[in-house]
Scaffold this active site. Sequence first.
Site, short mmCIF file in Angstrom:
data_model
loop_
_atom_site.label_atom_id
_atom_site.label_comp_id
_atom_site.label_asym_id
_atom_site.label_seq_id
_atom_site.Cartn_x
_atom_site.Cartn_y
_atom_site.Cartn_z
N SER A 1 -37.81 -20.60 25.04
CA SER A 1 -39.22 -20.50 24.66
C SER A 1 -39.81 -19.24 25.27
O SER A 1 -39.34 -18.74 26.29
CB SER A 1 -39.99 -21.73 25.17
OG SER A 1 -41.38 -21.55 25.05
N TYR B 1 -43.54 -27.68 30.55
CA TYR B 1 -42.68 -27.20 29.46
C TYR B 1 -42.11 -25.83 29.82
O TYR B 1 -40.91 -25.58 29.67
CB TYR B 1 -43.48 -27.14 28.17
CG TYR B 1 -42.69 -26.67 26.97
CD1 TYR B 1 -41.80 -27.53 26.32
CD2 TYR B 1 -42.81 -25.37 26.47
CE1 TYR B 1 -41.07 -27.12 25.22
CE2 TYR B 1 -42.10 -24.95 25.37
CZ TYR B 1 -41.22 -25.82 24.75
OH TYR B 1 -40.49 -25.40 23.66
#
Length: 257
Positions: free
Chosen positions: A149, A162
Amino acid sequence: MNAYLDSLFSLTGRTAVVTGGSSGIGRGIATALARAGAAVVIVARGAERIERTVAELTDAGCRAAGVVGDLSTRAGILAAAEAAVVPYGEPDVLVNSAGINMRPPITEITAEDWDATMTVNALAPFLLGQRFAPGMAARGYGRLIHISSQQAHRAFVSSGIYGVSKGAVESLMRSEAEAWGGTGVTSNTLVPGFVLTPLNARLQDDPAQISALAARTMIGRNGLPEDFAGAAVFLAGPGSSYVTGHSLFVDGGLSVH
């Protein structure tokens, strides 16, 4: 048939396990690997979505099977790994695409939030790599591919836990690249930009934010699962044998800003 292109990109005779392969980026990658010739095993939580994806692939003449697996516990991860080898045997390619995206403010992150996120997003890739990579090395060919990510590299839109989990995945990738170097096994990550998938459904409810994210790219649009097909086939295939420990950004230039 083009023998030269086959020597670089064909996955005929290979087996791939794709976690999260029934939805979003994972589905796009599972489809690409299957269309490139691999026998693909999709590991995901929902039986219905698995069945739809497998049916679509088999209808297209591909070899595909599905495993309902729970990657939220250590026992579930190990059970899913053993179930994944039943259809076609030990995999040559492992794609870790399953993930959860919990974004409470960092002051509100609970121990349960931390454990859930780190288990699915980081522990599962680690344990699955531990399970499959030794066999890959023994056979002289293996590809470990992780979906990372932007939050592994920079903090924005409340990265929180996250972002921590994806940073761990990138470090895991580098450690795997080091550990398996010289055995024929490589480990790399694909780094998406903002991709229109169910994982990002929360953000897609805000058209202004969607447009703003698209404007931050060099291409002028947000990503789609099929944008990962070429990169995934490359990293899974023989032509990437000298690429390892690398983060490949498939983000339309979002990270350039």
